[in-house]
Enzyme design. Structure first.
Site, PDB file in Angstrom:
ATOM      1  N   ASP A 200       2.292   7.213 -34.247  1.00 31.65           N
ATOM      2  CA  ASP A 200       1.751   8.182 -35.208  1.00 31.65           C
ATOM      3  C   ASP A 200       0.415   7.700 -35.760  1.00 31.65           C
ATOM      4  O   ASP A 200      -0.536   8.474 -35.897  1.00 31.65           O
ATOM      5  CB  ASP A 200       2.727   8.416 -36.354  1.00 31.65           C
TER       6      ASP A 200
ATOM      7  N   ASP B  88      10.969   5.874 -36.253  1.00 30.06           N
ATOM      8  CA  ASP B  88       9.966   5.637 -37.293  1.00 30.06           C
ATOM      9  C   ASP B  88      10.446   4.479 -38.151  1.00 30.06           C
ATOM     10  O   ASP B  88      11.653   4.292 -38.327  1.00 30.06           O
ATOM     11  CB  ASP B  88       9.790   6.884 -38.159  1.00 30.06           C
TER      12      ASP B  88
END
Length: 186
Positions: free
Chosen positions: A159, A145
């Site tokens: 995401d 991330d």
């Protein structure tokens, strides 16, 4: 007009000749689904490779002051870092979502649904790739991330694709549009 021709019967047109004309439309929707999935997956993969190569083990990059930064984070859990002990379960869920979308593609005749499912497929493939190939090991890998808005969880493009696809599915469902192209006025 087509209904009238079906009832009256036109000697030059039979039902078997009309059926192949509908098939390419469905194929185009499947092509759209896989094209959207491929773009989402490729962008996610490329950005994660760039983050690992250039940002991991370095200071975060301020994109918009403190409102938005790029910061490399390895997330073994689900959204917001929850469920770190369930990485294998998230891997199985992602794989199941991919199989369901591929099976649903056969009945797909709606371009908006193709886009929504393509986003879900690309995002699920992006995060599943991390789960399989990144450390600490197969089916236990941590997702990369890097997008860090102020006062929010750190996430990635996979995401984002999953969330956008999910929102689009909710909108399509509320509007009564089914993946096969039928519309319900309920």
């Amino acid at each position: 007009m087509a209904e009238a021709e079906r009832i009256i019967g036109t000697p030059d047109v039979d039902d078997e000749a009309a059926a192949p004309a509908e098939q390419p439309k469905g194929r185009r929707r499947v092509v759209a689904l896989f094209a959207v999935a491929l773009v989402a997956y490729a962008l996610d993969l490329a950005t994660k490779m760039l983050v690992v190569a250039k940002l991991e083990h370095h200071e975060p990059i301020e994109v918009i002051g403190e409102l938005l930064t790029f910061r490399a984070v390895r997330n073994p859990g689900a959204a917001f870092g929850m469920g770190e002990a369930f990485t294998v379960i998230f891997t199985v869920i992602a794989a199941t979502v991919i199989v369901v979308i591929i099976r649903l593609a056969r009945k797909l005749y709606s371009l908006p649904w193709a886009i929504a499912l393509g986003l879900l497929l690309g995002g699920a493939l992006g995060n599943l790739t991390d789960r399989i190939f990144r450390s600490p090991g197969v089916f236990r890998g941590a997702v990369v991330d890097f997008i860090a808005p102020a006062h929010f969880a750190v996430f990635n493009l996979a995401d984002s694709a999953i969330v956008c696809g999910g929102i689009l599915i909710v909108i399509l469902s509320f509007r009564g549009l089914d993946p096969d192209g039928t519309v319900h006025k309920d």
